[in-house]
Write an enzyme that holds these catalytic residues in place. Structure first.
Site, short mmCIF file in Angstrom:
data_model
loop_
_atom_site.label_atom_id
_atom_site.label_comp_id
_atom_site.label_asym_id
_atom_site.label_seq_id
_atom_site.Cartn_x
_atom_site.Cartn_y
_atom_site.Cartn_z
CD GLU A 141 18.14 29.18 -4.74
OE1 GLU A 141 19.12 29.81 -4.28
OE2 GLU A 141 18.16 27.96 -5.01
NE ARG B 296 -20.22 58.78 -15.05
CZ ARG B 296 -20.88 59.05 -13.94
NH1 ARG B 296 -22.04 58.43 -13.68
NH2 ARG B 296 -20.40 59.92 -13.08
CG LEU C 230 -14.94 52.00 -15.85
CD1 LEU C 230 -14.30 51.76 -17.21
CD2 LEU C 230 -15.11 50.68 -15.12
CD GLU D 4 6.94 32.18 -16.53
OE1 GLU D 4 8.00 31.90 -17.13
OE2 GLU D 4 6.11 31.35 -16.17
CG ASP E 284 14.24 46.44 -16.23
OD1 ASP E 284 13.67 47.25 -16.98
OD2 ASP E 284 14.35 46.59 -15.00
P1 TGC Z 1 23.07 32.04 -20.13
O1 TGC Z 1 24.55 31.86 -20.00
O2 TGC Z 1 22.55 33.05 -21.09
O3 TGC Z 1 22.38 30.66 -20.47
C1 TGC Z 1 22.66 29.47 -19.74
C2 TGC Z 1 22.24 28.30 -20.59
O4 TGC Z 1 20.83 28.36 -20.86
C3 TGC Z 1 20.58 28.48 -22.27
N1 TGC Z 1 19.45 29.39 -22.42
C4 TGC Z 1 18.23 28.99 -22.73
N2 TGC Z 1 17.76 27.77 -23.01
C5 TGC Z 1 16.43 27.67 -23.28
N3 TGC Z 1 15.61 28.74 -23.25
C6 TGC Z 1 16.06 29.98 -22.97
N4 TGC Z 1 15.20 31.00 -22.91
C7 TGC Z 1 17.42 30.15 -22.69
N5 TGC Z 1 18.20 31.21 -22.37
C8 TGC Z 1 19.44 30.73 -22.20
C9 TGC Z 1 21.88 29.01 -22.85
O5 TGC Z 1 22.02 28.67 -24.18
C10 TGC Z 1 22.90 28.31 -21.97
O6 TGC Z 1 22.99 26.96 -22.38
P2 TGC Z 1 24.40 26.18 -22.29
O7 TGC Z 1 24.09 24.84 -22.87
O8 TGC Z 1 25.34 27.01 -23.10
O9 TGC Z 1 24.75 26.14 -20.84
O10 TGC Z 1 22.50 32.31 -18.66
P3 TGC Z 1 22.62 33.57 -17.73
O11 TGC Z 1 22.97 33.07 -16.38
O12 TGC Z 1 23.51 34.62 -18.36
O13 TGC Z 1 21.13 34.12 -17.65
C11 TGC Z 1 20.46 34.60 -18.76
C12 TGC Z 1 19.10 35.22 -18.33
C13 TGC Z 1 19.31 36.43 -17.45
C14 TGC Z 1 18.41 35.62 -19.61
C15 TGC Z 1 18.27 34.15 -17.58
O14 TGC Z 1 18.86 33.83 -16.38
C16 TGC Z 1 16.86 34.62 -17.32
O15 TGC Z 1 16.00 34.44 -18.17
N6 TGC Z 1 16.56 35.19 -16.11
C17 TGC Z 1 15.20 35.48 -15.70
C18 TGC Z 1 14.77 34.47 -14.66
C19 TGC Z 1 13.33 34.11 -14.79
O16 TGC Z 1 12.69 34.33 -15.79
N7 TGC Z 1 12.79 33.48 -13.76
C20 TGC Z 1 11.47 33.01 -13.80
C21 TGC Z 1 11.19 32.10 -12.63
S1 TGC Z 1 9.74 31.09 -12.84
C22 TGC Z 1 8.47 32.16 -12.75
O17 TGC Z 1 8.58 33.34 -12.68
C23 TGC Z 1 7.16 31.52 -12.80
S2 TGC Z 1 5.84 32.60 -12.63
C24 TGC Z 1 4.67 31.49 -13.06
C25 TGC Z 1 3.30 31.98 -13.05
O18 TGC Z 1 2.72 32.15 -11.97
O19 TGC Z 1 2.74 32.09 -14.18
P1 FAD Z 2 15.45 40.98 -9.01
O1 FAD Z 2 16.11 39.96 -9.88
O2 FAD Z 2 16.08 41.28 -7.69
O3 FAD Z 2 15.25 42.31 -9.84
C1 FAD Z 2 14.96 43.57 -9.24
C2 FAD Z 2 15.06 44.64 -10.33
O4 FAD Z 2 16.39 44.65 -10.86
C3 FAD Z 2 14.12 44.35 -11.51
O5 FAD Z 2 13.57 45.55 -11.96
C4 FAD Z 2 15.05 43.77 -12.56
O6 FAD Z 2 14.61 44.02 -13.88
C5 FAD Z 2 16.34 44.53 -12.27
N1 FAD Z 2 17.53 43.78 -12.74
C6 FAD Z 2 17.98 42.57 -12.32
N2 FAD Z 2 19.08 42.21 -13.00
C7 FAD Z 2 19.32 43.20 -13.89
C8 FAD Z 2 20.30 43.42 -14.90
N3 FAD Z 2 21.26 42.51 -15.17
N4 FAD Z 2 20.26 44.56 -15.60
C9 FAD Z 2 19.30 45.50 -15.36
N5 FAD Z 2 18.34 45.35 -14.44
C10 FAD Z 2 18.34 44.21 -13.70
N6 FAD Z 2 9.51 32.09 -9.49
C11 FAD Z 2 9.54 30.74 -9.60
O7 FAD Z 2 10.61 30.13 -9.67
N7 FAD Z 2 8.38 30.02 -9.64
C12 FAD Z 2 7.17 30.60 -9.58
O8 FAD Z 2 6.14 29.92 -9.63
C13 FAD Z 2 7.10 32.02 -9.42
N8 FAD Z 2 5.90 32.64 -9.27
C14 FAD Z 2 5.87 33.98 -8.97
C15 FAD Z 2 4.65 34.59 -8.62
C16 FAD Z 2 4.61 35.92 -8.26
C17 FAD Z 2 3.33 36.54 -7.82
C18 FAD Z 2 5.81 36.70 -8.32
C19 FAD Z 2 5.79 38.17 -7.99
C20 FAD Z 2 7.00 36.11 -8.67
C21 FAD Z 2 7.05 34.75 -8.99
N9 FAD Z 2 8.28 34.12 -9.25
C22 FAD Z 2 8.33 32.74 -9.39
C23 FAD Z 2 9.53 34.85 -9.14
C24 FAD Z 2 9.82 35.73 -10.34
O9 FAD Z 2 10.23 34.98 -11.44
C25 FAD Z 2 10.89 36.75 -9.90
O10 FAD Z 2 10.25 37.67 -9.04
C26 FAD Z 2 11.51 37.46 -11.09
O11 FAD Z 2 12.27 36.57 -11.88
C27 FAD Z 2 12.41 38.63 -10.64
O12 FAD Z 2 13.26 38.27 -9.60
P2 FAD Z 2 13.33 39.19 -8.28
O13 FAD Z 2 11.94 39.42 -7.80
O14 FAD Z 2 14.29 38.54 -7.36
O15 FAD Z 2 13.89 40.58 -8.77
#
Ligand code: TGC
Ligand code: FAD
Length: 392
Positions: free
Chosen positions: A140, A276, A346, A371, A375
């Site tokens: 969000e 090259r 290049l 994903e 960090d």
């Molecule tokens: P936390 O308290 O650690 O965990 C909450 C609950 O989730 C469980 N859990 C997991 N389960 C499955 N897989 C994992 N990797 C898991 N990590 C944690 C955990 O056991 C717990 O379960 P329960 O039953 O106890 O409730 O949660 P937190 O709020 O402290 O957050 C942990 C953190 C920071 C690692 C997590 O929020 C995180 O990974 N943040 C990064 C967000 C992210 O990766 N967003 C991606 C959005 S999608 C995207 O980017 C698509 S791009 C696609 C593309 O174009 O290819």
């Molecule tokens: P922020 O969370 O605001 O982070 C900003 C900086 O702060 C980063 O360097 C981060 O590492 C650092 N930071 C944050 N928290 C901490 C901490 N606790 N300690 C230390 N450093 C910290 N999301 C979806 O749901 N679905 C999608 O299909 C999807 N596709 C995407 C496609 C593109 C091209 C891009 C760029 C993003 C996409 N995303 C999607 C979102 C993506 O998963 C987020 O951009 C990503 O998870 C980081 O969130 P943010 O951009 O809000 O950065």
């Protein structure tokens, strides 16, 4: 782009670790990328357009739901085949791999894993064939790395749910037919909902002016009092662990995909360095360029081993989320560093669309952020080895 002359590096003879089926699947994907992606991808990226003409081909090589069972239209392959398909697609372009990752791991996977039989039958075959394209709404505007703070929510209105909120940075959003959306119920518990294009109050404005993943369409998901049928709630898992479980699958695919981008940069730079001529000899004869190339192939080889081992663990259902984080973080970082070094080999030609390197380099800036950022994955490893949470 000039002709695709790609030759995959395999310095440690890792093909020996693959089964015949893995090689068949990989080679089919490799050939398809050469034939259908390489000739058109530079123009699509320059125009910032998703090349819709490749959707059918992606479905045909099994890129939509590689590991989803065949009874639901998936390819029924194992995790190593899935990884190899992602590697080959990202060799062509990270944006195309994004489309396949989202469709497979972030849309088909949650419907298969958390959905009921009716939902599986209704959506999975159409997603596998590319008739339906999907997107995944977790991030969000104010909640990226910290999705648990999400404010998108739904209320029970008796015969339907009323959904409100907004998602940002959503791959495939501008053209998706269905969105798997994560939202809080009235108690604050996170659930997945299947939202369909055409539902009143649901819009998907496109995000413009990206310098990265230009061949992938990114957008917002806006929910303004959207009436979602109760049948569209994914019933079998709730809580943040549900979307994070999908991310595990997608992050695993990215760990392989990044190798593809790195291999393409290395292969291009190697060929260029041998051809090259400067100061009367190929630039590849200078020690400084050899250092770059030698380090690249070393890092690619290490990343290949990491991905392969993770694939074995995934096949045995033994891979942990923290192991997946390590591979995603390491392999994307490896790829982006290789892209930067390859670009330098290049010289000026490296900044042009004649070669794929600059496009890979810019794409990888998104891959290292989405994903879970670089960090965040480090903190996941830190937590895993120390038992101490440094996120909050
Ligand atoms: P936390 O308290 O650690 O965990 C909450 C609950 O989730 C469980 N859990 C997991 N389960 C499955 N897989 C994992 N990797 C898991 N990590 C944690 C955990 O056991 C717990 O379960 P329960 O039953 O106890 O409730 O949660 P937190 O709020 O402290 O957050 C942990 C953190 C920071 C690692 C997590 O929020 C995180 O990974 N943040 C990064 C967000 C992210 O990766 N967003 C991606 C959005 S999608 C995207 O980017 C698509 S791009 C696609 C593309 O174009 O290819
Ligand atoms: P922020 O969370 O605001 O982070 C900003 C900086 O702060 C980063 O360097 C981060 O590492 C650092 N930071 C944050 N928290 C901490 C901490 N606790 N300690 C230390 N450093 C910290 N999301 C979806 O749901 N679905 C999608 O299909 C999807 N596709 C995407 C496609 C593109 C091209 C891009 C760029 C993003 C996409 N995303 C999607 C979102 C993506 O998963 C987020 O951009 C990503 O998870 C980081 O969130 P943010 O951009 O809000 O950065």
């Amino acid at each position: 782009m000039s002709q695709d002359l790609f030759q995959a590096p395999d310095y440690y003879l890792l093909d020996d670790l693959l089964e015949d089926e893995h090689k068949l699947v990989r080679d089919a994907a490799r050939e398809w990328v050469k034939r259908e992606v390489s000739p058109i991808i530079e123009e699509a990226a320059q125009k910032a357009e998703f090349p819709t003409q490749i959707v059918n081909g992606l479905a045909e090589i099994g890129a939509f739901g590689p590991y989803i069972p065949e009874e639901y239209g998936g390819a029924g392959l194992d995790q190593i085949s899935y990884g190899l398909i992602m590697q080959e697609i990202e060799r062509g372009d990270s944006g195309v791999r994004s489309t396949a990752s989202v469709q497979s791991s972030l849309v088909m996977y949650p419907i298969y894993k958390y959905g009921n039989e009716e939902q599986r039958k209704k959506y999975l075959p159409k997603l596998a064939s590319g008739e339906f394209m999907g997107c995944f709404g977790l991030t969000e505007p104010d909640h990226g790395s910290n999705p648990s703070g999400m404010v998108t929510n739904f209320k029970d209105k008796g015969d339907h749910y009323l959904l409100n909120g907004a998602k940002m940075w959503i791959s495939n959003a501008p053209f998706a037919h269905v969105a798997v959306v994560w939202a809080k119920d009235e108690t604050g518990r996170i659930h997945g909902l299947i939202v369909e294009r055409g539902m009143e109050g649901f819009t998907t404005p496109e995000t413009h002016n990206k310098w990265s993943l230009r061949a992938s369409a990114t957008g917002e998901l806006i929910f303004d009092n959207v009436k979602v049928p109760k049948a569209n709630l994914l019933p079998n898992k709730s809580g943040l662990g549900a979307p994070l479980g999908c991310l595990d699958s997608a992050r695993y695919g990215i760990a392989w995909g990044a190798i593809g981008a790195a291999m393409d940069c290395y292969d291009t730079a190697l060929r260029y360095a041998k051809e090259r001529i400067q100061f009367g000899k190929p630039i590849g004869a200078f020690q400084l360029q050899q250092k770059k190339l030698a380090e690249m192939i070393t890092e690619i080889t290490k990343a290949q081993l990491l991905a392969w081992r993770l694939g074995v663990l995934k096949n045995e259902d033994r891979a942990t989320s923290a192991q997946i984080s390590m591979a995603k973080r390491n392999n994307v970082d490896m790829a982006i560093k290789i892209a930067r070094e390859a670009r330098q080999i290049l010289g000026g030609m490296g900044i042009t669309g004649e070669y794929s390197i600059m496009r890979h380099m810019m794409n990888l800036e998104s891959v290292i952020t989405y994903e879970g950022t670089h960090d965040i994955h480090l903190l996941i490893t830190g937590l895993d080895v120390t038992g101490l949470n440094a996120f909050k």
